[in-house]
Scaffold this motif. Structure first.
Motif, PDB file in Angstrom:
ATOM      1  N   ARG A 143       0.795  -1.104  -0.096  1.00 40.52           N
ATOM      2  CA  ARG A 143       0.083  -0.117   0.020  1.00 40.52           C
ATOM      3  C   ARG A 143       0.788   1.192   0.231  1.00 40.52           C
ATOM      4  O   ARG A 143       2.016   1.150   0.474  1.00 40.52           O
ATOM      5  N   VAL A 144       0.391   2.370  -0.455  1.00 41.19           N
ATOM      6  CA  VAL A 144       1.059   3.502  -0.530  1.00 41.19           C
ATOM      7  C   VAL A 144       0.272   5.009  -0.015  1.00 41.19           C
ATOM      8  O   VAL A 144      -0.879   4.791  -0.134  1.00 41.19           O
ATOM      9  N   ALA A 145       1.175   5.454   0.457  1.00 42.14           N
ATOM     10  CA  ALA A 145       0.509   6.791   1.190  1.00 42.14           C
ATOM     11  C   ALA A 145       1.270   8.122   0.482  1.00 42.14           C
ATOM     12  O   ALA A 145       2.597   8.084   0.616  1.00 42.14           O
ATOM     13  N   LEU A 146       0.632   9.131  -0.154  1.00 42.04           N
ATOM     14  CA  LEU A 146       1.133  10.258  -0.936  1.00 42.04           C
ATOM     15  C   LEU A 146       0.833  11.544   0.021  1.00 42.04           C
ATOM     16  O   LEU A 146      -0.429  11.648  -0.050  1.00 42.04           O
ATOM     17  N   LEU A 147       2.011  12.140   0.453  1.00 39.63           N
ATOM     18  CA  LEU A 147       1.539  13.425   1.237  1.00 39.63           C
ATOM     19  C   LEU A 147       1.803  14.685   0.548  1.00 39.63           C
ATOM     20  O   LEU A 147       3.061  14.875   0.024  1.00 39.63           O
ATOM     21  N   ASP A 148       0.849  15.358   0.129  1.00 35.75           N
ATOM     22  CA  ASP A 148       0.796  16.666  -0.245  1.00 35.75           C
ATOM     23  C   ASP A 148       1.569  16.928  -1.616  1.00 35.75           C
ATOM     24  O   ASP A 148       2.482  17.796  -1.885  1.00 35.75           O
ATOM     25  N   ILE A 149       0.810  15.946  -2.605  1.00 38.97           N
ATOM     26  CA  ILE A 149       1.353  16.459  -3.843  1.00 38.97           C
ATOM     27  C   ILE A 149       0.388  16.072  -4.987  1.00 38.97           C
ATOM     28  O   ILE A 149      -0.646  15.488  -4.285  1.00 38.97           O
ATOM     29  N   LEU A 150       0.344  16.489  -5.933  1.00 39.20           N
ATOM     30  CA  LEU A 150      -0.662  16.088  -7.015  1.00 39.20           C
ATOM     31  C   LEU A 150       0.472  15.434  -8.149  1.00 39.20           C
ATOM     32  O   LEU A 150       1.846  15.699  -7.944  1.00 39.20           O
ATOM     33  N   PRO A 151       0.024  14.688  -8.941  1.00 36.17           N
ATOM     34  CA  PRO A 151       1.103  13.898 -10.039  1.00 36.17           C
ATOM     35  C   PRO A 151       1.808  15.173 -10.672  1.00 36.17           C
ATOM     36  O   PRO A 151       1.279  16.127 -10.979  1.00 36.17           O
ATOM     37  N   THR A 152       2.974  14.599 -11.150  1.00 38.48           N
ATOM     38  CA  THR A 152       3.979  15.608 -11.686  1.00 38.48           C
ATOM     39  C   THR A 152       3.330  16.268 -12.775  1.00 38.48           C
ATOM     40  O   THR A 152       3.346  17.532 -13.123  1.00 38.48           O
ATOM     41  N   THR A 153       2.504  15.613 -13.733  1.00 37.57           N
ATOM     42  CA  THR A 153       1.950  16.126 -14.904  1.00 37.57           C
ATOM     43  C   THR A 153       1.125  17.146 -14.688  1.00 37.57           C
ATOM     44  O   THR A 153       1.020  18.093 -15.267  1.00 37.57           O
ATOM     45  N   GLU A 154       0.101  16.944 -13.697  1.00 38.14           N
ATOM     46  CA  GLU A 154      -0.693  17.881 -13.201  1.00 38.14           C
ATOM     47  C   GLU A 154      -0.228  19.014 -12.740  1.00 38.14           C
ATOM     48  O   GLU A 154      -0.644  20.231 -12.990  1.00 38.14           O
ATOM     49  N   VAL A 155       0.780  19.119 -12.070  1.00 35.45           N
ATOM     50  CA  VAL A 155       1.234  20.407 -11.262  1.00 35.45           C
ATOM     51  C   VAL A 155       1.819  21.190 -12.820  1.00 35.45           C
ATOM     52  O   VAL A 155       1.567  22.270 -12.613  1.00 35.45           O
ATOM     53  N   TRP A 156       2.601  20.637 -13.600  1.00 42.19           N
ATOM     54  CA  TRP A 156       3.072  21.319 -14.567  1.00 42.19           C
ATOM     55  C   TRP A 156       2.045  22.021 -15.420  1.00 42.19           C
ATOM     56  O   TRP A 156       1.804  23.215 -15.795  1.00 42.19           O
ATOM     57  N   GLU A 157       0.938  21.165 -15.704  1.00 44.15           N
ATOM     58  CA  GLU A 157      -0.494  21.591 -16.441  1.00 44.15           C
ATOM     59  C   GLU A 157      -0.995  22.804 -15.810  1.00 44.15           C
ATOM     60  O   GLU A 157      -1.792  23.442 -16.455  1.00 44.15           O
ATOM     61  N   ARG A 158      -0.889  22.761 -14.475  1.00 40.96           N
ATOM     62  CA  ARG A 158      -1.850  23.864 -13.714  1.00 40.96           C
ATOM     63  C   ARG A 158      -0.997  24.930 -13.095  1.00 40.96           C
ATOM     64  O   ARG A 158      -1.294  25.404 -12.283  1.00 40.96           O
ATOM     65  N   MET A 159       0.083  25.528 -13.873  1.00 39.76           N
ATOM     66  CA  MET A 159       0.830  26.540 -13.475  1.00 39.76           C
ATOM     67  C   MET A 159       0.173  27.778 -13.669  1.00 39.76           C
ATOM     68  O   MET A 159       0.540  28.468 -14.523  1.00 39.76           O
ATOM     69  N   THR A 160      -0.805  28.039 -12.969  1.00 40.47           N
ATOM     70  CA  THR A 160      -1.363  29.330 -12.896  1.00 40.47           C
ATOM     71  C   THR A 160      -0.490  30.301 -12.140  1.00 40.47           C
ATOM     72  O   THR A 160       0.517  30.070 -11.782  1.00 40.47           O
ATOM     73  N   PRO A 161      -0.651  31.687 -12.333  1.00 40.12           N
ATOM     74  CA  PRO A 161      -0.119  32.430 -11.554  1.00 40.12           C
ATOM     75  C   PRO A 161      -0.022  32.250 -10.167  1.00 40.12           C
ATOM     76  O   PRO A 161       1.320  32.649  -9.867  1.00 40.12           O
ATOM     77  N   GLU A 162      -1.014  31.784  -9.602  1.00 32.98           N
ATOM     78  CA  GLU A 162      -0.867  31.578  -7.938  1.00 32.98           C
ATOM     79  C   GLU A 162       0.139  30.545  -7.860  1.00 32.98           C
ATOM     80  O   GLU A 162       0.992  30.300  -6.907  1.00 32.98           O
ATOM     81  N   MET A 163       0.027  29.475  -8.665  1.00 35.36           N
ATOM     82  CA  MET A 163       0.747  28.307  -8.665  1.00 35.36           C
ATOM     83  C   MET A 163       2.301  28.646  -8.774  1.00 35.36           C
ATOM     84  O   MET A 163       3.296  28.079  -8.233  1.00 35.36           O
ATOM     85  N   ILE A 164       2.649  29.439  -9.915  1.00 31.44           N
ATOM     86  CA  ILE A 164       3.825  29.725 -10.208  1.00 31.44           C
ATOM     87  C   ILE A 164       4.577  30.528  -9.147  1.00 31.44           C
ATOM     88  O   ILE A 164       5.594  30.261  -8.726  1.00 31.44           O
ATOM     89  N   ARG A 165       3.814  31.448  -8.287  1.00 32.34           N
ATOM     90  CA  ARG A 165       4.525  32.233  -7.216  1.00 32.34           C
ATOM     91  C   ARG A 165       4.716  31.221  -5.853  1.00 32.34           C
ATOM     92  O   ARG A 165       5.814  31.280  -5.224  1.00 32.34           O
ATOM     93  N   ALA A 166       3.900  30.383  -5.821  1.00 29.95           N
ATOM     94  CA  ALA A 166       4.010  29.342  -4.808  1.00 29.95           C
ATOM     95  C   ALA A 166       5.305  28.157  -5.237  1.00 29.95           C
ATOM     96  O   ALA A 166       6.040  27.720  -4.394  1.00 29.95           O
ATOM     97  N   TYR A 167       4.993  27.875  -6.321  1.00 33.65           N
ATOM     98  CA  TYR A 167       6.042  26.727  -6.917  1.00 33.65           C
ATOM     99  C   TYR A 167       7.233  27.633  -7.735  1.00 33.65           C
ATOM    100  O   TYR A 167       7.574  26.796  -8.647  1.00 33.65           O
ATOM    101  N   TYR A 168       7.714  28.515  -7.420  1.00 32.97           N
ATOM    102  CA  TYR A 168       8.494  29.022  -8.305  1.00 32.97           C
ATOM    103  C   TYR A 168       9.881  28.422  -8.400  1.00 32.97           C
ATOM    104  O   TYR A 168      10.511  28.181  -9.537  1.00 32.97           O
ATOM    105  N   HIS A 169      10.054  27.457  -7.450  1.00 35.69           N
ATOM    106  CA  HIS A 169      11.502  26.902  -7.443  1.00 35.69           C
ATOM    107  C   HIS A 169      11.278  25.595  -8.696  1.00 35.69           C
ATOM    108  O   HIS A 169      12.533  25.089  -8.877  1.00 35.69           O
TER     109      HIS A 169
END
Length: 310
Positions: A143-169
């Motif tokens: 079994r697997v537990a995933l803490l505080d992530i969305l799939p990697t492809t989803e993060v890149w697709e959802r790079m809104t201005p708000e996301m870019i400020r939070a995930y600039y790194h």
């Protein structure tokens, strides 16, 4: 190698050789195997609030990801596939549970118990590693537990201005020729900004754990690994994920996220993860990104319930 005695009482520090890496791991307890995988910009020390509790009923293995902490990458491959292969080596090395004293020291998996499965719990980059392991080696994961992530492809697709400020790194670290010398100029300041920039106050981190994060980030090899990790996350990891979008591993899955972070701000994490892992269940935790350290009791309660028999 860091002194983990204060954070992980009763655990042993070991180094396990994997293809392309030497993995430092803390190991304690006995019983079914649980691996705890950390994320950026930390080390396995982040798991100190729950590791000893798990060790009361499980064999708990807490590695530093390749290149992070006291682990070393020897082939310059920082993809999640390579990190997942390291975790597979650890599962094969420590499979079968039992007392730590019963296991030969060191080695590279020669004492493998090939049919054994492990429970894998990951946060941030460690959660992405856990997801890749489920895709590449499903026979190893119970079994697997995933803490505080969305799939990697989803993060890149959802790079809104708000996301870019939070995930600039995500973009900054993916340019190591720029990021590495800039971080090296004041690595501890960068570390602190990375921690508090993800909605968790610096005071939430145990002083000894924070000291370990600071010690690690001062090493050029760790800075290189962090940037290599994010560079892979913007290139080869996306290729691997795109090739495996058709896979739907059928295993118990826990998804937790911080209610004050970005993971659940613009989408329903459970709905997204059920498109990849159909048995995903979970909820938000009253915390920022680093929920294990900011909200250890609530996080532990959710994990304990997930691991309960029946």
């Amino acid at each position: 190698m860091p002194d983990d005695a204060a954070l992980f009482p009763g655990f042993a520090d070991l180094v396990v050789v994997a293809p392309g890496a030497r993995i430092h791991a803390r190991v304690g307890g006995s019983g079914p195997v649980v691996l705890l995988l950390h994320g950026y910009p930390q080390t396995g020390a982040m798991w100190h609030p729950i590791a000893a509790r798990l060790a009361a009923s499980h064999t708990v293995v807490v590695p530093d990801l390749r290149g992070y902490g006291a682990s070393v990458c020897t082939d310059d491959d920082f993809s999640f596939r390579a990190m997942a292969a390291d975790v597979a080596t650890l599962i094969e090395r420590f499979g079968g549970g039992g007392d730590l004293a019963e296991r030969p020291g060191g080695g590279s998996g020669d004492d493998s118990h090939g049919d054994d499965k492990a429970i894998v719990i990951g946060h941030d980059r460690g959660a992405r590693t856990a997801h890749r392991l489920v895709l590449d080696r499903p026979e190893l994961v119970e079994r697997v537990a995933l803490l505080d992530i969305l799939p990697t492809t989803e993060v890149w697709e959802r790079m809104t201005p708000e996301m870019i400020r939070a995930y600039y790194h995500w973009g900054f670290l993916a340019r190591p020729e720029i990021a590495e010398p800039m971080i090296a100029g004041d690595p501890v300041r960068f570390l602190h900004s990375a921690l508090v920039g993800l909605y968790t106050p610096l005071e939430a981190f145990h002083p000894e754990a924070l000291a370990q994060y600071e010690e690690a980030i001062r090493r050029p090899g760790v800075i290189h690994a962090i940037c290599g990790d994010y560079q892979a996350g913007a290139t080869v990891d996306l290729e691997h994920d795109a090739a495996d979008l058709h896979l739907r591993p059928d295993l118990p899955t826990l998804v937790l996220w911080g209610s004050r972070g970005m993971v659940g701000a613009e989408a329903d994490p459970l709905e997204i993860w059920r498109g990849r892992l159909p048995r995903a269940e979970g909820r938000a935790i009253d915390a920022g990104h680093f929920l294990v350290e900011e909200a250890p009791e609530e996080t532990w309660a959710a994990i304990e319930e997930f691991l309960a028999p029946g």
